[in-house]
Design a protein around this motif. Structure first.
Motif, PDB file in Angstrom:
ATOM      1  N   TYR A 153      13.490   1.036   1.399  1.00  0.00           N
ATOM      2  CA  TYR A 153      12.296   1.881   1.502  1.00  0.00           C
ATOM      3  C   TYR A 153      11.144   1.372   0.638  1.00  0.00           C
ATOM      4  O   TYR A 153      10.035   1.889   0.718  1.00  0.00           O
ATOM      5  N   ALA A 154      11.406   0.380  -0.202  1.00  0.00           N
ATOM      6  CA  ALA A 154      10.382  -0.161  -1.099  1.00  0.00           C
ATOM      7  C   ALA A 154       9.477  -1.137  -0.352  1.00  0.00           C
ATOM      8  O   ALA A 154       9.928  -1.900   0.509  1.00  0.00           O
ATOM      9  N   ALA A 155       8.197  -1.117  -0.712  1.00  0.00           N
ATOM     10  CA  ALA A 155       7.231  -2.056  -0.137  1.00  0.00           C
ATOM     11  C   ALA A 155       7.559  -3.474  -0.601  1.00  0.00           C
ATOM     12  O   ALA A 155       8.217  -3.669  -1.631  1.00  0.00           O
ATOM     13  N   PRO A 156       7.109  -4.478   0.145  1.00  0.00           N
ATOM     14  CA  PRO A 156       7.408  -5.866  -0.203  1.00  0.00           C
ATOM     15  C   PRO A 156       7.048  -6.247  -1.644  1.00  0.00           C
ATOM     16  O   PRO A 156       7.793  -6.982  -2.289  1.00  0.00           O
ATOM     17  N   VAL A 157       5.953  -5.745  -2.167  1.00  0.00           N
ATOM     18  CA  VAL A 157       5.568  -6.087  -3.541  1.00  0.00           C
ATOM     19  C   VAL A 157       6.611  -5.599  -4.540  1.00  0.00           C
ATOM     20  O   VAL A 157       6.924  -6.295  -5.511  1.00  0.00           O
ATOM     21  N   ILE A 158       7.194  -4.448  -4.305  1.00  0.00           N
ATOM     22  CA  ILE A 158       8.243  -3.911  -5.182  1.00  0.00           C
ATOM     23  C   ILE A 158       9.520  -4.734  -5.012  1.00  0.00           C
ATOM     24  O   ILE A 158      10.188  -5.072  -5.991  1.00  0.00           O
ATOM     25  N   VAL A 186       3.328  -0.982   6.142  1.00  0.00           N
ATOM     26  CA  VAL A 186       3.819  -2.351   6.283  1.00  0.00           C
ATOM     27  C   VAL A 186       4.181  -2.553   7.755  1.00  0.00           C
ATOM     28  O   VAL A 186       5.214  -2.072   8.212  1.00  0.00           O
ATOM     29  N   ALA A 187       3.296  -3.192   8.471  1.00  0.00           N
ATOM     30  CA  ALA A 187       3.499  -3.472   9.892  1.00  0.00           C
ATOM     31  C   ALA A 187       3.851  -2.207  10.671  1.00  0.00           C
ATOM     32  O   ALA A 187       4.779  -2.204  11.484  1.00  0.00           O
ATOM     33  N   GLY A 188       3.123  -1.118  10.388  1.00  0.00           N
ATOM     34  CA  GLY A 188       3.326   0.130  11.121  1.00  0.00           C
ATOM     35  C   GLY A 188       4.455   1.011  10.609  1.00  0.00           C
ATOM     36  O   GLY A 188       4.770   2.028  11.217  1.00  0.00           O
ATOM     37  N   THR A 189       5.069   0.628   9.486  1.00  0.00           N
ATOM     38  CA  THR A 189       6.150   1.418   8.886  1.00  0.00           C
ATOM     39  C   THR A 189       5.762   1.751   7.455  1.00  0.00           C
ATOM     40  O   THR A 189       5.319   0.878   6.709  1.00  0.00           O
ATOM     41  N   TRP A 190       5.924   3.007   7.066  1.00  0.00           N
ATOM     42  CA  TRP A 190       5.586   3.413   5.707  1.00  0.00           C
ATOM     43  C   TRP A 190       6.648   2.953   4.724  1.00  0.00           C
ATOM     44  O   TRP A 190       7.841   3.086   4.994  1.00  0.00           O
ATOM     45  N   ARG A 191       6.194   2.424   3.594  1.00  0.00           N
ATOM     46  CA  ARG A 191       7.061   1.994   2.512  1.00  0.00           C
ATOM     47  C   ARG A 191       6.459   2.478   1.186  1.00  0.00           C
ATOM     48  O   ARG A 191       5.259   2.708   1.080  1.00  0.00           O
ATOM     49  N   ILE A 192       7.314   2.582   0.174  1.00  0.00           N
ATOM     50  CA  ILE A 192       6.897   3.080  -1.141  1.00  0.00           C
ATOM     51  C   ILE A 192       6.404   1.902  -1.974  1.00  0.00           C
ATOM     52  O   ILE A 192       7.138   0.947  -2.215  1.00  0.00           O
TER      53      ILE A 192
END
Length: 135
Positions: free
Chosen positions: A50-55, A117-123
């Motif tokens: 569920y974490a965004a790529p930066v995390i 992120v590409a149409g999907t929510w991430r934290i």
């Protein structure tokens, strides 16, 4: 006289950077709830998804991420009651306020930064607000 002029001008000039509330977003709430459920289930790998790529890049592995959450965000690691507050656009991003009651009964107020992120929510991050209160 000068105070009246300043007051009138302040009412006419819109506030720059002020938060703009948005309607509730069930997809964002599902992502945050899903991550909290994964932590409850001791599924650190699932929570890491569920974490965004930066995390994900910052922590490298689900295990590192899990250790950070367990130590730094115990109310998220084993959350009790969770309630969603306002969703707003602020500081150039989308922020979801979340109220979490931990196992000891303390109420914590968290701000989740959400990333598309590409149409999907991430934290993208979590901030513990000073509004957190004891039971």
């Amino acid at each position: 006289m000068m105070r009246a002029l300043v007051l009138c001008l302040s009412l006419l000039v819109p506030t720059i950077g002020q938060a703009q509330e948005r309607p509730a977003n069930p997809e964002i709430e599902a992502v945050i709830s899903g991550q909290m459920q994964a932590f409850r289930d001791a599924d650190v790998s699932g929570a890491f998804e569920y974490a965004a790529p930066v995390i994900r890049r910052m922590f490298g592995t689900a295990e590192n991420f899990g250790m950070m959450v367990e130590r730094g965000y115990p109310m998220v690691w084993q959350p009790g009651e969770v309630t969603f507050g306002a969703l707003r656009e602020e500081r150039g991003g989308l922020w979801q306020k979340v109220y979490v009651r931990d196992g000891a009964g303390a109420l914590h107020v968290l701000d989740y930064e959400m990333k598309d992120v590409a149409g999907t929510w991430r934290i993208g991050g979590v901030i513990v607000l000073d509004e957190s209160l004891s039971a």
